[in-house]
Design a protein around this motif. Sequence first.
Motif, short mmCIF file in Angstrom:
data_model
loop_
_atom_site.label_atom_id
_atom_site.label_comp_id
_atom_site.label_asym_id
_atom_site.label_seq_id
_atom_site.Cartn_x
_atom_site.Cartn_y
_atom_site.Cartn_z
N VAL A 32 0.84 -1.20 0.00
CA VAL A 32 0.00 0.00 0.00
C VAL A 32 0.88 1.25 0.00
CG1 VAL A 32 -1.66 1.33 1.35
CG2 VAL A 32 -1.97 -1.13 1.09
N TRP A 33 1.87 1.29 0.89
CA TRP A 33 2.73 2.47 0.99
C TRP A 33 3.60 2.63 -0.26
CZ3 TRP A 33 1.07 5.99 3.92
CH2 TRP A 33 0.37 5.67 5.08
N ARG A 34 3.95 1.54 -0.90
CA ARG A 34 4.73 1.62 -2.13
C ARG A 34 3.90 2.29 -3.22
NH1 ARG A 34 4.78 -1.86 -6.22
NH2 ARG A 34 3.85 -3.49 -4.95
N THR A 35 2.62 1.94 -3.33
CA THR A 35 1.78 2.56 -4.35
C THR A 35 1.54 4.04 -4.04
OG1 THR A 35 -0.29 1.93 -3.25
CG2 THR A 35 0.60 0.40 -4.90
N ILE A 36 1.43 4.37 -2.75
CA ILE A 36 1.26 5.78 -2.38
C ILE A 36 2.52 6.56 -2.74
CG2 ILE A 36 0.99 7.38 -0.43
CD1 ILE A 36 -0.87 5.24 0.83
N GLY A 37 3.68 5.98 -2.47
CA GLY A 37 4.94 6.63 -2.82
C GLY A 37 5.11 6.77 -4.32
N ARG A 38 4.64 5.78 -5.06
CA ARG A 38 4.72 5.80 -6.52
C ARG A 38 3.78 6.85 -7.09
NH1 ARG A 38 3.47 0.18 -8.23
NH2 ARG A 38 1.33 0.89 -8.13
N GLY A 39 2.66 7.08 -6.41
CA GLY A 39 1.71 8.10 -6.84
C GLY A 39 0.59 7.61 -7.73
N THR A 40 0.60 6.33 -8.08
CA THR A 40 -0.47 5.78 -8.91
C THR A 40 -0.79 4.36 -8.46
OG1 THR A 40 1.06 4.85 -10.53
CG2 THR A 40 0.24 7.07 -10.96
N VAL A 41 -2.02 3.99 -8.68
CA VAL A 41 -2.45 2.63 -8.39
C VAL A 41 -3.66 2.33 -9.27
CG1 VAL A 41 -3.96 3.24 -6.45
CG2 VAL A 41 -2.95 0.97 -6.55
N HIS A 42 -3.72 1.12 -9.78
CA HIS A 42 -4.86 0.70 -10.59
C HIS A 42 -5.96 0.19 -9.65
CE1 HIS A 42 -7.21 -1.51 -13.57
NE2 HIS A 42 -6.65 -0.69 -14.45
N PRO A 43 -7.22 0.49 -9.95
CA PRO A 43 -8.30 0.04 -9.07
C PRO A 43 -8.31 -1.47 -8.83
CG PRO A 43 -9.13 1.63 -10.64
CD PRO A 43 -7.71 1.34 -11.03
N SER A 44 -7.93 -2.26 -9.82
CA SER A 44 -7.91 -3.71 -9.61
C SER A 44 -6.81 -4.10 -8.62
CB SER A 44 -7.73 -4.46 -10.92
OG SER A 44 -6.49 -4.17 -11.51
N GLU A 45 -5.72 -3.34 -8.59
CA GLU A 45 -4.66 -3.60 -7.62
C GLU A 45 -5.14 -3.31 -6.20
OE1 GLU A 45 -0.01 -2.36 -6.67
OE2 GLU A 45 -1.03 -1.46 -8.38
N VAL A 46 -5.94 -2.25 -6.05
CA VAL A 46 -6.50 -1.92 -4.73
C VAL A 46 -7.42 -3.06 -4.27
CG1 VAL A 46 -8.02 -0.33 -3.47
CG2 VAL A 46 -6.34 0.56 -5.10
N LEU A 47 -8.32 -3.48 -5.14
CA LEU A 47 -9.26 -4.54 -4.79
C LEU A 47 -8.53 -5.84 -4.48
CD1 LEU A 47 -12.15 -5.42 -4.35
CD2 LEU A 47 -12.30 -5.90 -6.80
N ASN A 48 -7.56 -6.21 -5.29
CA ASN A 48 -6.81 -7.45 -5.06
C ASN A 48 -6.04 -7.39 -3.74
OD1 ASN A 48 -7.70 -8.63 -7.41
ND2 ASN A 48 -5.94 -7.95 -8.61
N ARG A 86 3.16 14.01 2.64
CA ARG A 86 3.30 15.18 1.78
C ARG A 86 1.95 15.50 1.17
NH1 ARG A 86 6.86 12.98 -2.55
NH2 ARG A 86 5.70 11.18 -1.89
N PRO A 87 1.68 16.77 0.89
CA PRO A 87 0.37 17.13 0.32
C PRO A 87 0.06 16.40 -0.99
CG PRO A 87 1.50 19.09 1.09
CD PRO A 87 2.47 17.95 1.25
N MET A 88 1.08 16.10 -1.78
CA MET A 88 0.83 15.41 -3.05
C MET A 88 0.44 13.95 -2.85
SD MET A 88 3.85 17.03 -5.39
CE MET A 88 3.48 15.92 -6.72
N ALA A 89 0.84 13.36 -1.75
CA ALA A 89 0.55 11.95 -1.49
C ALA A 89 -0.77 11.75 -0.76
CB ALA A 89 1.68 11.32 -0.69
N ARG A 90 -1.30 12.79 -0.17
CA ARG A 90 -2.52 12.65 0.64
C ARG A 90 -3.74 12.19 -0.14
NH1 ARG A 90 -1.64 17.96 4.25
NH2 ARG A 90 0.05 17.13 5.52
N PRO A 91 -3.99 12.69 -1.36
CA PRO A 91 -5.20 12.21 -2.06
C PRO A 91 -5.21 10.70 -2.32
CG PRO A 91 -4.38 14.21 -3.09
CD PRO A 91 -3.36 13.78 -2.08
N LEU A 92 -4.07 10.14 -2.68
CA LEU A 92 -4.02 8.70 -2.93
C LEU A 92 -4.15 7.92 -1.62
CD1 LEU A 92 -3.84 6.49 -5.01
CD2 LEU A 92 -1.34 6.63 -4.86
N ALA A 93 -3.54 8.42 -0.56
CA ALA A 93 -3.68 7.77 0.74
C ALA A 93 -5.13 7.84 1.22
CB ALA A 93 -2.74 8.40 1.76
N GLN A 94 -5.78 8.97 0.98
CA GLN A 94 -7.19 9.13 1.33
C GLN A 94 -8.04 8.16 0.51
OE1 GLN A 94 -8.42 11.15 3.77
NE2 GLN A 94 -10.43 10.27 3.41
#
Length: 102
Positions: free
Chosen positions: A7-23, A52-60
């Motif tokens: 989870v934290w790796r995807t937040i650091g990367r800044g992108t994640v695919h919805p299927s990756e979240v569900l899986n 960081r402010p840029m990472a907050r939307p994905l973490a949210q």
Amino acid sequence: MNISENVWRTIGRGTVHPSEVLNTLIELDNRKGQIGLWALENELRQKLPLLRPMARPLAQAWLEATIQYRTTYYPETRLTRLWNRLVGADAPGEARTLPMAS
């Protein structure tokens, strides 16, 4: 790799695919159940203000996805709703303290 690290790796990367979240959430549920989902949710709630402010939307988005998954597959009972009201789980970012016993 640990699910939380994923989870934290995807937040650091800044992108994640919805299927990756569900899986990821399904895998967490299979390994640790509702307790694992709560643990991830609490970890995200605690760390969200520190990001960081840029990472907050994905973490949210991860936090909201985790909450939605948990409430979909583990409906809340009356006792759970009372507990959430007591500990303030509905107010993210606030300190959660239980009332003092008299």
